[in-house]
Design a protein around this motif. Structure first.
Motif, PDB file in Angstrom:
ATOM      1  N   ASP A   1     -23.938 -45.109  16.406  1.00 11.67           N
ATOM      2  CA  ASP A   1     -22.868 -45.085  14.914  1.00 11.67           C
ATOM      3  C   ASP A   1     -21.853 -45.305  15.705  1.00 11.67           C
ATOM      4  OD1 ASP A   1     -24.933 -44.526  14.060  1.00 11.67           O
ATOM      5  OD2 ASP A   1     -24.194 -42.472  14.001  1.00 11.67           O
ATOM      6  N   ILE A   2     -20.886 -45.132  17.057  1.00  7.97           N
ATOM      7  CA  ILE A   2     -19.598 -45.567  16.848  1.00  7.97           C
ATOM      8  C   ILE A   2     -19.578 -47.100  17.335  1.00  7.97           C
ATOM      9  CG2 ILE A   2     -17.271 -44.729  18.773  1.00  7.97           C
ATOM     10  CD1 ILE A   2     -18.440 -41.728  18.873  1.00  7.97           C
ATOM     11  N   ASP A   3     -20.166 -47.600  18.893  1.00  8.15           N
ATOM     12  CA  ASP A   3     -19.802 -48.391  18.893  1.00  8.15           C
ATOM     13  C   ASP A   3     -21.006 -50.022  17.388  1.00  8.15           C
ATOM     14  OD1 ASP A   3     -19.949 -47.675  21.336  1.00  8.15           O
ATOM     15  OD2 ASP A   3     -22.078 -48.221  22.144  1.00  8.15           O
ATOM     16  N   ARG A   4     -21.128 -49.533  16.499  1.00  9.06           N
ATOM     17  CA  ARG A   4     -21.599 -50.613  15.548  1.00  9.06           C
ATOM     18  C   ARG A   4     -20.469 -49.916  14.772  1.00  9.06           C
ATOM     19  NH1 ARG A   4     -27.138 -47.993  15.793  1.00  9.06           N
ATOM     20  NH2 ARG A   4     -26.842 -46.488  14.670  1.00  9.06           N
ATOM     21  N   SER A   5     -19.776 -49.184  14.771  1.00 10.89           N
ATOM     22  CA  SER A   5     -18.253 -49.492  13.742  1.00 10.89           C
ATOM     23  C   SER A   5     -17.015 -50.403  14.878  1.00 10.89           C
ATOM     24  CB  SER A   5     -18.115 -47.928  13.856  1.00 10.89           C
ATOM     25  OG  SER A   5     -17.279 -48.100  13.247  1.00 10.89           O
ATOM     26  N   PHE A   6     -17.048 -50.275  15.551  1.00 15.05           N
ATOM     27  CA  PHE A   6     -16.366 -50.510  16.742  1.00 15.05           C
ATOM     28  C   PHE A   6     -16.621 -52.082  16.387  1.00 15.05           C
ATOM     29  CE2 PHE A   6     -14.227 -52.733  20.341  1.00 15.05           C
ATOM     30  CZ  PHE A   6     -13.320 -51.889  21.157  1.00 15.05           C
ATOM     31  N   VAL A   7     -18.001 -52.548  16.412  1.00  8.53           N
ATOM     32  CA  VAL A   7     -18.234 -54.240  15.815  1.00  8.53           C
ATOM     33  C   VAL A   7     -17.570 -54.337  14.938  1.00  8.53           C
ATOM     34  CG1 VAL A   7     -20.135 -55.763  16.090  1.00  8.53           C
ATOM     35  CG2 VAL A   7     -20.083 -54.207  18.158  1.00  8.53           C
ATOM     36  N   ARG A   8     -18.359 -53.883  13.794  1.00  4.38           N
ATOM     37  CA  ARG A   8     -17.573 -54.048  12.703  1.00  4.38           C
ATOM     38  C   ARG A   8     -16.807 -54.232  12.325  1.00  4.38           C
ATOM     39  NH1 ARG A   8     -22.029 -50.056  11.143  1.00  4.38           N
ATOM     40  NH2 ARG A   8     -20.276 -48.670  10.549  1.00  4.38           N
ATOM     41  N   CYS A   9     -15.393 -53.584  12.434  1.00  5.67           N
ATOM     42  CA  CYS A   9     -13.640 -53.922  12.861  1.00  5.67           C
ATOM     43  C   CYS A   9     -13.739 -54.665  13.957  1.00  5.67           C
ATOM     44  CB  CYS A   9     -13.044 -52.494  13.544  1.00  5.67           C
ATOM     45  SG  CYS A   9     -13.241 -51.327  12.509  1.00  5.67           S
ATOM     46  N   LEU A  10     -14.222 -54.838  15.054  1.00  6.15           N
ATOM     47  CA  LEU A  10     -13.868 -56.025  15.484  1.00  6.15           C
ATOM     48  C   LEU A  10     -13.947 -57.558  15.397  1.00  6.15           C
ATOM     49  CD1 LEU A  10     -12.776 -56.496  18.632  1.00  6.15           C
ATOM     50  CD2 LEU A  10     -15.470 -56.948  19.667  1.00  6.15           C
ATOM     51  N   LYS A  11     -14.810 -57.808  14.102  1.00  4.53           N
ATOM     52  CA  LYS A  11     -15.553 -58.953  13.772  1.00  4.53           C
ATOM     53  C   LYS A  11     -14.466 -59.137  13.033  1.00  4.53           C
ATOM     54  CE  LYS A  11     -21.034 -58.754  13.599  1.00  4.53           C
ATOM     55  NZ  LYS A  11     -21.911 -58.832  13.390  1.00  4.53           N
ATOM     56  N   VAL A  12     -13.859 -58.418  11.837  1.00  2.25           N
ATOM     57  CA  VAL A  12     -12.853 -57.687  10.800  1.00  2.25           C
ATOM     58  C   VAL A  12     -11.343 -58.599  11.808  1.00  2.25           C
ATOM     59  CG1 VAL A  12     -11.476 -57.283   9.448  1.00  2.25           C
ATOM     60  CG2 VAL A  12     -13.838 -56.736   9.501  1.00  2.25           C
ATOM     61  N   LEU A  13     -11.048 -58.247  13.038  1.00  2.96           N
ATOM     62  CA  LEU A  13     -10.036 -58.179  13.541  1.00  2.96           C
ATOM     63  C   LEU A  13      -9.725 -59.615  14.045  1.00  2.96           C
ATOM     64  CD1 LEU A  13      -9.330 -54.811  15.423  1.00  2.96           C
ATOM     65  CD2 LEU A  13      -8.232 -56.061  13.187  1.00  2.96           C
ATOM     66  N   MET A  14     -11.083 -60.232  14.932  1.00  2.00           N
ATOM     67  CA  MET A  14     -11.163 -61.838  15.405  1.00  2.00           C
ATOM     68  C   MET A  14     -11.711 -62.686  14.364  1.00  2.00           C
ATOM     69  SD  MET A  14     -11.303 -61.395  18.521  1.00  2.00           S
ATOM     70  CE  MET A  14     -11.436 -60.808  20.230  1.00  2.00           C
TER      71      MET A  14
END
Length: 293
Positions: A188-201
């Motif tokens: 769940d933490i990894d999925r959240s990390f990727v969602r955030c990373l998509k927004v930032l990138m």
């Protein structure tokens, strides 16, 4: 469960006394905490790595301690090259005493840092300080637009935070604390990390990807290509003493790699959180405590 136990130990004064006074602890600590900060920064810079330096200390209880923390950072700035970064915990600057006090102290550090070509990043801490962290960050950005902030992916509002921080320097990490309602399962933490990373990138700010996870590093590299970011458009951040070979490999490929270097005597809570994040580190630490070999 092991992570939760280690985080509890990080807050135990009794455990701190036992571990910090052990004659076998020193070599282990020096693996993750710089002893001679100037020498460590010089060596990392020689290897083509960037640095962000954290003067260890947090949760100060009076104004004198907060002022001492500011003084330590001002001294530190004199040791850093242009292009370096300092990581600042607001509770070390008096956030528990007053949000206004912490803002004033952080602004003092920002002004001095800008004069030396050094950036400032506000570190995330316990969940009950996050609202204050982002309030201070928003206030500072009015006069110091380059000040960065940390977002912890384990918190359920991390995606919303990233969306609101478009245009800012944002260090995205998984998170090394606990919080009510937070994600606890690694997936769940990894999925959240990727969602955030998509927004930032995809945004207009400067993403700072703080992870040692090989899969997340690959995803970050892929997103950077898809969103048209060159090597200067984002950076990887890794901890001092953790996966140094990977740090060198990425830097050798032309990526910007910044090493988070903690230093100072108040290392106990920091080190326990690092051990909680990586069980292999805990095994190494415990083995070191029972043997000098």
């Amino acid at each position: 469960m092991l992570r939760q136990a280690m985080l509890a130990v990080s807050k135990s004064r009794r455990a701190e006394r036992v571990i910090s006074t052990s004659p076998l602890t020193r070599d282990v600590v020096r693996r993750y905490v710089a002893d001679d900060i100037a020498a460590v920064v010089a060596e990392l810079t020689r290897r083509g790595l960037l640095v962000t330096v954290d003067h260890l200390g947090e949760e100060v209880t009076d104004h004198e301690q907060a002022e001492a923390a500011v003084s330590a950072y001002l001294t530190l700035l004199g040791l850093l090259p242009a292009g370096a970064d300092v990581s600042v915990k607001l509770t070390a600057l008096g956030l528990r005493l007053s949000q206004r006090l912490a803002t004033e102290h952080a602004a003092t550090i920002c002004r001095a840092a800008e004069g030396r070509g050094v950036t400032v990043t506000l570190d995330a801490e316990e969940h009950d300080t996050i609202r204050g962290l982002h309030a201070v960050h928003a206030a500072l950005r009015r006069e110091h637009p380059g000040v960065g902030v940390v977002v912890q992916a384990y918190l359920p509002d991390s995606l919303e935070r990233c969306e609101k921080l478009d245009g800012a320097r944002v260090r995205l990490c998984k998170g090394a604390y606990t919080a009510p309602g937070a994600y606890t399962a690694p997936a769940d933490i990894d999925r959240s990390f990727v969602r955030c990373l998509k927004v930032l990138m995809a945004g207009t700010g400067h993403p700072m990807v703080a992870t040692h996870d090989p899969r997340l590093l690959r995803i970050a590299a892929t997103l950077a290509v898809l969103d048209g970011r060159d090597a200067g458009g984002f950076e990887y951040q890794m901890l001092y003493g953790v996966r140094p070979e990977e740090q060198a490999r990425l830097a050798g490929l032309g990526a910007q790699v910044r090493v988070y270097v903690p230093y100072g005597d108040d290392w106990y809570a920091y080190l326990m959180r690092r051990l909680a994040e990586r069980p292999r580190n805990l095994t190494f630490f415990l083995r070191s405590l029972v043997s000098r070999h």
